[in-house]
Design an enzyme around this catalytic site. Structure first.
Site, PDB file in Angstrom:
ATOM      1  N   HIS A  73       0.734  -1.098   0.162  1.00 30.61           N
ATOM      2  CA  HIS A  73      -0.187   0.112   0.059  1.00 30.61           C
ATOM      3  C   HIS A  73       1.046   1.353  -0.106  1.00 30.61           C
ATOM      4  O   HIS A  73       1.852   1.041   0.422  1.00 30.61           O
ATOM      5  CB  HIS A  73      -1.031  -0.006   1.185  1.00 30.61           C
ATOM      6  CG  HIS A  73      -0.497  -0.204   2.531  1.00 30.61           C
ATOM      7  ND1 HIS A  73       0.284  -1.335   2.930  1.00 30.61           N
ATOM      8  CD2 HIS A  73       0.041   0.807   3.384  1.00 30.61           C
ATOM      9  CE1 HIS A  73       0.717  -1.174   4.043  1.00 30.61           C
ATOM     10  NE2 HIS A  73       0.607   0.187   4.486  1.00 30.61           N
ATOM     11  N   HIS A  75       1.123   5.062   1.553  1.00 37.99           N
ATOM     12  CA  HIS A  75       0.561   6.203   2.386  1.00 37.99           C
ATOM     13  C   HIS A  75       0.358   7.397   1.935  1.00 37.99           C
ATOM     14  O   HIS A  75       1.423   7.832   1.008  1.00 37.99           O
ATOM     15  CB  HIS A  75       1.415   6.082   3.600  1.00 37.99           C
ATOM     16  CG  HIS A  75       1.705   5.047   4.395  1.00 37.99           C
ATOM     17  ND1 HIS A  75       0.904   4.915   5.556  1.00 37.99           N
ATOM     18  CD2 HIS A  75       2.299   3.624   4.307  1.00 37.99           C
ATOM     19  CE1 HIS A  75       1.168   3.509   6.381  1.00 37.99           C
ATOM     20  NE2 HIS A  75       2.045   2.988   5.345  1.00 37.99           N
TER      21      HIS A  75
END
Length: 82
Positions: A73, A75
């Site tokens: 992922h 941020h």
């Protein structure tokens, strides 16, 4: 995009691919491109909602780098003047 469960600041979002991949470098190029488009969308949304003073955009890959969730992922962290 989803809200971070342990946000570093107000509005901290995550851009997460639908297909499970632990390592960002193993994500197909077309999915990476979509993720970066979503990073731009997240920034636009957060700019309108919170008007932050700066940004941190980061990817942690591997335990030693601070990756705490085994799903790649990105941020998107809005930053604010103290």
């Amino acid at each position: 995009m989803i809200a971070d469960a342990y946000p570093r600041s107000r509005g901290h979002l995550l851009v997460v691919p639908l297909e499970h991949t632990a390592d960002y470098f193993e994500i197909p190029a077309d999915v990476k491109a979509e993720m970066w488009t979503l990073v731009d969308s997240a920034r636009s949304y957060l700019q309108g909602e919170f008007q932050p003073d700066g940004w941190t955009v980061r990817i942690n890959i591997g335990d030693v780098a601070g990756q705490t969730v085994g799903h790649a992922h990105i941020h998107v962290v809005p930053r604010y003047e103290p």
